[in-house]
Design an enzyme around this catalytic site. Structure first.
Site, PDB file in Angstrom:
ATOM      1  CD  GLN A 287      -2.932   1.261   2.284  1.00  0.00           C
ATOM      2  OE1 GLN A 287      -3.510   2.296   2.504  1.00  0.00           O
ATOM      3  NE2 GLN A 287      -3.228   0.155   2.929  1.00  0.00           N
TER       4      GLN A 287
ATOM      5  CD  GLU B 195      -1.470   1.730   8.411  1.00  0.00           C
ATOM      6  OE1 GLU B 195      -1.376   2.020   7.225  1.00  0.00           O
ATOM      7  OE2 GLU B 195      -1.389   2.585   9.322  1.00  0.00           O
TER       8      GLU B 195
ATOM      9  N   GLY C  87      -7.397  19.598  20.080  1.00  0.00           N
ATOM     10  CA  GLY C  87      -6.958  20.984  20.172  1.00  0.00           C
ATOM     11  C   GLY C  87      -7.550  21.622  21.404  1.00  0.00           C
ATOM     12  N   GLY C  88      -7.853  22.895  21.318  1.00  0.00           N
ATOM     13  CA  GLY C  88      -8.419  23.591  22.466  1.00  0.00           C
ATOM     14  C   GLY C  88      -9.939  23.517  22.503  1.00  0.00           C
TER      15      GLY C  88
ATOM     16  CG  ASP D   3       0.425   0.696   4.709  1.00  0.00           C
ATOM     17  OD1 ASP D   3       1.618   0.589   4.973  1.00  0.00           O
ATOM     18  OD2 ASP D   3      -0.369  -0.248   4.781  1.00  0.00           O
TER      19      ASP D   3
HETATM   20  N1  CAO Z   1      11.679  -9.665  -9.926  1.00  0.00           N
HETATM   21  C1  CAO Z   1      12.432 -10.401  -9.077  1.00  0.00           C
HETATM   22  N2  CAO Z   1      12.443 -10.221  -7.742  1.00  0.00           N
HETATM   23  C2  CAO Z   1      11.651  -9.260  -7.257  1.00  0.00           C
HETATM   24  C3  CAO Z   1      10.833  -8.460  -8.074  1.00  0.00           C
HETATM   25  C4  CAO Z   1      10.884  -8.696  -9.465  1.00  0.00           C
HETATM   26  N3  CAO Z   1      10.149  -7.977 -10.316  1.00  0.00           N
HETATM   27  N4  CAO Z   1      10.168  -7.592  -7.292  1.00  0.00           N
HETATM   28  C5  CAO Z   1      10.543  -7.859  -6.036  1.00  0.00           C
HETATM   29  N5  CAO Z   1      11.432  -8.869  -6.016  1.00  0.00           N
HETATM   30  C6  CAO Z   1      12.099  -9.454  -4.849  1.00  0.00           C
HETATM   31  C7  CAO Z   1      12.998  -8.473  -4.160  1.00  0.00           C
HETATM   32  O1  CAO Z   1      14.230  -8.382  -4.802  1.00  0.00           O
HETATM   33  C8  CAO Z   1      13.087  -9.119  -2.780  1.00  0.00           C
HETATM   34  O2  CAO Z   1      13.968 -10.226  -2.837  1.00  0.00           O
HETATM   35  P1  CAO Z   1      15.110 -10.519  -1.714  1.00  0.00           P
HETATM   36  O3  CAO Z   1      14.460 -10.364  -0.372  1.00  0.00           O
HETATM   37  O4  CAO Z   1      15.522 -11.927  -2.016  1.00  0.00           O
HETATM   38  O5  CAO Z   1      16.196  -9.549  -1.869  1.00  0.00           O
HETATM   39  C9  CAO Z   1      11.672  -9.635  -2.622  1.00  0.00           C
HETATM   40  O6  CAO Z   1      11.115  -9.780  -3.906  1.00  0.00           O
HETATM   41  C10 CAO Z   1      10.759  -8.618  -1.931  1.00  0.00           C
HETATM   42  O7  CAO Z   1      11.139  -8.533  -0.666  1.00  0.00           O
HETATM   43  P2  CAO Z   1      10.363  -7.625   0.381  1.00  0.00           P
HETATM   44  O8  CAO Z   1      11.195  -7.660   1.611  1.00  0.00           O
HETATM   45  O9  CAO Z   1      10.076  -6.284  -0.136  1.00  0.00           O
HETATM   46  O10 CAO Z   1       8.960  -8.388   0.529  1.00  0.00           O
HETATM   47  P3  CAO Z   1       8.265  -9.033   1.803  1.00  0.00           P
HETATM   48  O11 CAO Z   1       6.983  -9.547   1.294  1.00  0.00           O
HETATM   49  O12 CAO Z   1       9.143  -9.986   2.525  1.00  0.00           O
HETATM   50  O13 CAO Z   1       8.002  -7.794   2.779  1.00  0.00           O
HETATM   51  C11 CAO Z   1       7.170  -5.616   3.349  1.00  0.00           C
HETATM   52  C12 CAO Z   1       6.948  -6.898   2.544  1.00  0.00           C
HETATM   53  C13 CAO Z   1       6.078  -4.623   2.950  1.00  0.00           C
HETATM   54  C14 CAO Z   1       7.068  -5.940   4.844  1.00  0.00           C
HETATM   55  C15 CAO Z   1       8.559  -5.047   3.013  1.00  0.00           C
HETATM   56  O14 CAO Z   1       8.626  -4.859   1.633  1.00  0.00           O
HETATM   57  C16 CAO Z   1       8.859  -3.737   3.697  1.00  0.00           C
HETATM   58  O15 CAO Z   1       9.160  -3.694   4.897  1.00  0.00           O
HETATM   59  N6  CAO Z   1       8.840  -2.636   2.936  1.00  0.00           N
HETATM   60  C17 CAO Z   1       9.206  -1.325   3.420  1.00  0.00           C
HETATM   61  C18 CAO Z   1       8.135  -0.757   4.292  1.00  0.00           C
HETATM   62  C19 CAO Z   1       6.824  -0.706   3.575  1.00  0.00           C
HETATM   63  O16 CAO Z   1       6.669  -0.094   2.541  1.00  0.00           O
HETATM   64  N7  CAO Z   1       5.814  -1.284   4.200  1.00  0.00           N
HETATM   65  C20 CAO Z   1       4.467  -0.975   3.797  1.00  0.00           C
HETATM   66  C21 CAO Z   1       3.840  -1.991   3.076  1.00  0.00           C
HETATM   67  S1  CAO Z   1       2.160  -1.554   2.949  1.00  0.00           S
HETATM   68  O17 CAO Z   1       1.528  -2.200   4.330  1.00  0.00           O
END
Ligand code: CAO
Length: 416
Positions: free
Chosen positions: A17, A140, A248-249, A169
């Site tokens: 998101q 979130e 607020g107030g 988010d």
């Molecule tokens: N082709 C190949 N690999 C891809 C890709 C693509 N097109 N797009 C993504 N990937 C891979 C990434 O390289 C990564 O791989 P590695 O971990 O092996 O390096 C993986 O997919 C994505 O990892 P991620 O850590 O982003 O995904 P997750 O599902 O484990 O975590 C989240 C999700 C949201 C917790 C994490 O992305 C995060 O903390 N993001 C930053 C904070 C954030 O934006 N959070 C809000 C999300 S909305 O609630």
């Protein structure tokens, strides 16, 4: 109609998101947003909480309108090569992967800046760079806890509470959009791109700044007069949860209206604005309160504010929330009915303003979404459907100069 961001090309490397909310906003305003997704699966929200089998979930469609979808495995050499070509031609790259993911893919800030020194690289992370939690993945509710919202939301005799509003988010996405637009203006002056980073913790805290105000007031004077704990309850040394008290107030509270016994949303929010005391008394049929020293000033009212709210609730007992607001608005009293999602979805004013929009979609039929909350005099942002997974892969590859054979190889042979 020409849109202000037309001509700005954005690589949308976002998911879930926070990032998608940012790039969707920029797409509404005219940017060419190309969402890069993993082949076969794409953004995880395409599959989350599906209400129609085999059709993208609303979670995805409501955060990815007006975009193109390019499927590309950016961990494979072929995918990296395509991405590099795209980077050289783009103005902005937005990402919200977990910490270090982009670096591990081979696209560190240094490398991106080398490929395209004019490109703005915008990131959302849970915590800011260098923070002692900067290795954490964040969603979130985690951000709402880390940013101070949870400890200050809810009732004092209950646990810390999460807000339904996406403070971690979408709010972070909006901060990032402001950062990107600022960096684009900066680039016009310097010719250089830069890195723009927003953390979810910081964005939540930014919206909780009045609670940091309260922490400092509490430390200085030992109490917070606008909180329900004043003057009869106890204060500790941290800002307490204040229930539905106004921040607020202006004291305020959620008050019961006719039908509250069976309708969980038969309530209004009522605000007692200091200078509106006289109209409030008139609206409630309590003219004797206008000059009564026990009621006349905000300070005099505060010790028995809940008795006052009780009197207002007695007045509301035979009025629906809509009837009550229709009366109170004539007295210039800041108030609103507690509106449900069903009421908002069908609100004629929100439909007319383009805040609630119905969007046709190839697989779902039409769906409702929230359109641009920002209104312009010279532009009406139009909401178009979110893309199907990989819908624009051929189009984008062709625009990058790949031949039909290259495209065939990239799509079919190497399954990029
Ligand atoms: N082709 C190949 N690999 C891809 C890709 C693509 N097109 N797009 C993504 N990937 C891979 C990434 O390289 C990564 O791989 P590695 O971990 O092996 O390096 C993986 O997919 C994505 O990892 P991620 O850590 O982003 O995904 P997750 O599902 O484990 O975590 C989240 C999700 C949201 C917790 C994490 O992305 C995060 O903390 N993001 C930053 C904070 C954030 O934006 N959070 C809000 C999300 S909305 O609630």
């Amino acid at each position: 109609m020409t849109k202000p961001l037309e001509g700005i090309k954005i690589i949308d490397f976002t998911h879930v998101q926070a990032g998608p909310a940012c790039t969707q906003l920029l797409a509404w305003f005219g940017a060419d947003v190309i969402k890069v997704e993993r082949p076969g699966s794409g953004d995880v929200t395409r599959n989350q909480l599906r209400d129609i089998p085999d059709a993208d979930a609303l979670y995805f469609t409501m955060l990815n309108s007006n975009k193109k979808s390019l499927t590309l495995d950016t961990k494979k050499p072929e995918g990296k090569e395509v991405l590099e070509r795209l980077i050289r031609e783009s103005d902005v790259l937005v990402e919200n992967f977990g910490p270090g993911a982009l670096d591990r893919m081979g696209f560190s800030w240094e490398r991106l800046n080398e490929l395209n020194p004019k490109m703005i690289v915008a990131s959302v992370k849970g915590f800011s760079d260098g923070h002692h939690y900067d290795d954490l993945k964040v969603y979130e509710n985690v951000a709402q806890c880390a940013g101070g919202a949870a400890s200050t939301t809810g009732f004092w005799d209950g646990p810390p509470t999460i807000s339904a509003a996406a403070l971690g988010d979408s709010n972070t996405g909006m901060h990032l959009a402001i950062g990107i637009l600022t960096a684009l203006l900066g680039r016009d002056k310097t010719g250089k791109g830069q890195k723009v980073a927003v953390s979810m913790q910081d964005s939540v805290l930014n919206l909780c700044r009045v609670k940091l105000r309260d922490q400092q007031r509490l430390e200085r004077v030992g109490y917070l007069e606008e909180y329900p704990q004043y003057p009869h309850g106890e204060f500790s040394d941290v800002v307490p949860r204040g229930g539905n008290a106004g921040g607020g107030g202006q004291p305020g509270w959620v008050l019961k209206c006719k039908g509250w016994e069976t309708d969980p949303n038969a309530y209004i929010y009522f605000t007692i604005q200091g200078h509106a005391w006289e109209p409030i008394c008139k609206a409630l049929g309590k003219p004797e309160w206008i000059d009564d020293p026990a009621y006349k000033t905000a300070e005099a009212r505060q010790p028995h504010i809940f008795e006052i709210f009780g009197t207002i609730e007695a007045w509301l007992a035979d009025k629906t929330k809509f009837e009550a607001v229709d009366i109170l608005r004539k007295f210039d009293i800041p108030c609103a009915p507690v509106l449900t999602m069903k009421e908002l979805a069908n609100d004629p004013s929100l439909r007319a303003s383009g805040t609630i929009v119905e969007v046709p979609h190839k697989k779902r039929g039409s769906y409702l979404t929230v359109g641009s909350p920002i209104k312009f005099s010279d532009m009406k942002p139009e909401v178009t459907a979110s893309p199907l997974l990989g819908e624009h892969t051929d189009e984008v590859l062709a625009s990058l100069g790949y031949s039909r054979q290259d495209i065939f190889n990239l799509r079919e042979v190497k399954a990029v």
